[in-house]
Design a protein around this motif. Structure first.
Motif, PDB file in Angstrom:
ATOM      1  N   LYS A 128       0.822  -1.210   0.000  1.00 36.29           N
ATOM      2  CA  LYS A 128       0.000   0.000   0.000  1.00 36.29           C
ATOM      3  C   LYS A 128       0.857   1.261   0.000  1.00 36.29           C
ATOM      4  O   LYS A 128       0.504   2.260  -0.634  1.00 36.29           O
TER       5      LYS A 128
ATOM      6  N   GLN B 273      -2.454  12.274  -9.259  1.00 35.52           N
ATOM      7  CA  GLN B 273      -3.775  11.953  -8.721  1.00 35.52           C
ATOM      8  C   GLN B 273      -4.783  11.756  -9.850  1.00 35.52           C
ATOM      9  O   GLN B 273      -5.623  10.849  -9.804  1.00 35.52           O
TER      10      GLN B 273
ATOM     11  N   GLU C   7      -6.258  -1.621  -4.451  1.00 32.68           N
ATOM     12  CA  GLU C   7      -6.637  -2.045  -3.095  1.00 32.68           C
ATOM     13  C   GLU C   7      -7.337  -3.404  -3.136  1.00 32.68           C
ATOM     14  O   GLU C   7      -7.041  -4.310  -2.345  1.00 32.68           O
TER      15      GLU C   7
ATOM     16  N   SER D  96       2.107   9.651  -3.045  1.00 34.95           N
ATOM     17  CA  SER D  96       1.483  10.744  -3.791  1.00 34.95           C
ATOM     18  C   SER D  96       2.449  11.563  -4.644  1.00 34.95           C
ATOM     19  O   SER D  96       2.006  12.357  -5.483  1.00 34.95           O
TER      20      SER D  96
ATOM     21  N   LEU E 142      -6.731   3.357  -7.887  1.00 40.53           N
ATOM     22  CA  LEU E 142      -6.463   3.095  -6.476  1.00 40.53           C
ATOM     23  C   LEU E 142      -7.397   2.045  -5.879  1.00 40.53           C
ATOM     24  O   LEU E 142      -6.962   1.153  -5.147  1.00 40.53           O
TER      25      LEU E 142
ATOM     26  N   SER F 149       0.071   3.985  -2.902  1.00 43.94           N
ATOM     27  CA  SER F 149      -0.582   5.196  -2.401  1.00 43.94           C
ATOM     28  C   SER F 149       0.379   6.390  -2.316  1.00 43.94           C
ATOM     29  O   SER F 149      -0.040   7.480  -1.925  1.00 43.94           O
TER      30      SER F 149
END
Length: 262
Positions: A97, A218, A229, A103, A225, A101
Motif C-alpha cells: 500500500k 492523482q 486495493e 502521492s 487506487l 498510495s
C-alpha cells in the motif's frame, strides 16, 4: 547529501529534493525479510509526508535489485505457521500500500535482477529505469504460491493478458529488452552510464514543482487506487490459503533445496 543507515537493510540518502532508498542485504542478494517490509513501508510513508522530498528513488546495492522475499527467514521462524502468516501478510499489505498510495514521484532504478515481491512492487513505481542485463522474474507457481504485490491487476494492464500470464503462471523471466518492448520500463541503461546519464536526469526531476506532480499523478491514478486495493486484498487472501497447502510447502522446500545446491 544527508545519509541515514538506521534500518538494517536499507540505506537512506537525500540529495536536495531527491531521496534515495537502497536495499542492501548482500549476503542474500538484497532479499527482503519481515523487518525490511516494515522498514520500507515506514520509509516510503515518511518520504510522502516530508515536505523536503519531491522524488523518491528505490534501487538495490551491488548487482541485484532484490532477490525478493527472504523465504528462509520465514521458514526458520520459531512461531507457529498461523502467527508467521498473520505477521508477514500484515507487513506485506502495508508495504504494498505504501507503494501504490505514494502521492509524489516514485522512481525505481532496477540495477539488477528483481524477483518476486521485488518485481511486483517495483512495477507499482511511476517510472522505471532498468540496467540492460537486469530482469524481472516472478516464480509464483514454481513455489506453489500465487500473484502478489497487485501484479494480478498491474501485469495484464501493462503487458497484456498473454505476456502477463507467461510471467505469473509460467514463470517467464522478462529481460530488460522485453520490459522496454512491453512498456514496463521507461528506459534502459548500461551500468557504467548510471552515474553519468540516469542519476543526473533524476536529480533534475527534483527541481519540478511537487504540487503539480501530485495533482497530475492523482488524475492519472484516479480510477486505479480502488482496483489496486482490491487486488492486494484478494491476493493476500489467496496467498494465505496457498501457504497452508501441502503443494505449496513441498514446492517451496524443493525450491530451497535447489537453491542451496547452486
Amino acid at each position: 547529501m544527508v545519509e541515514n543507515k538506521t534500518p538494517e537493510h536499507l540505506v537512506i540518502e537525500q540529495f536536495g529534493a531527491v531521496r534515495r532508498i537502497t536495499i542492501t542485504n548482500p549476503r542474500k542478494k538484497n532479499a527482503i525479510n519481515l523487518q525490511a517490509y516494515r522498514d520500507l513501508a515506514n520509509q516510503i510513508s515518511a518520504a510522502d509526508q516530508d515536505d523536503s522530498v519531491t522524488v523518491l528513488v528505490l534501487t538495490g546495492a551491488g548487482d541485484f535489485y532484490s532477490s525478493g522475499n527472504d523465504i528462509s527467514a520465514l521458514l526458520t521462524s520459531e512461531r507457529s505457521v498461523e502467527e508467521r502468516l498473520e505477521s508477514s501478510h500484515a507487513s506485506l499489505a502495508r508495504m504494498v500500500k505504501a507503494f501504490y498510495s505514494f502521492s509524489k514521484m516514485l522512481i525505481g532504478v532496477i540495477n539488477g535482477p528483481a524477483i518476486g515481491i521485488a518485481a511486483t512492487t517495483a512495477i507499482l513505481c511511476d517510472v522505471l529505469y532498468m540496467e540492460e542485463n537486469a530482469y524481472f522474474y516472478t516464480p509464483f507457481t514454481a513455489l506453489g504460491l500465487c500473484a502478489e504485490g497487485c501484479s494480478s491487476y498491474t501485469f495484464p494492464k501493462l503487458m497484456g493478458t498473454s505476456k502477463a500470464s507467461e510471467m505469473l503462471l509460467l514463470n517467464h523471466r522478462m529481460s530488460a529488452q522485453e520490459a522496454l518492448q512491453f512498456n514496463v520500463v521507461a528506459d534502459l541503461f548500461k551500468r557504467k552510464d548510471y552515474e553519468r546519464k540516469i542519476w543526473p536526469r533524476i536529480q533534475q526531476y527534483g527541481l519540478l514543482p511537487v504540487g503539480s506532480i501530485k495533482a497530475t499523478k492523482q488524475l492519472m491514478k484516479k480510477f486505479d487506487l480502488d482496483k489496486l486495493e482490491q487486488a492486494s486484498k484478494a491476493e493476500l487472501e489467496a496467498l494465505a490459503k496457498r501457504w497452508q497447502t501441502e503443494e505449496a510447502m513441498q514446492a517451496v522446500m524443493n525450491f530451497m533445496t535447489r537453491k542451496s545446491k547452486i
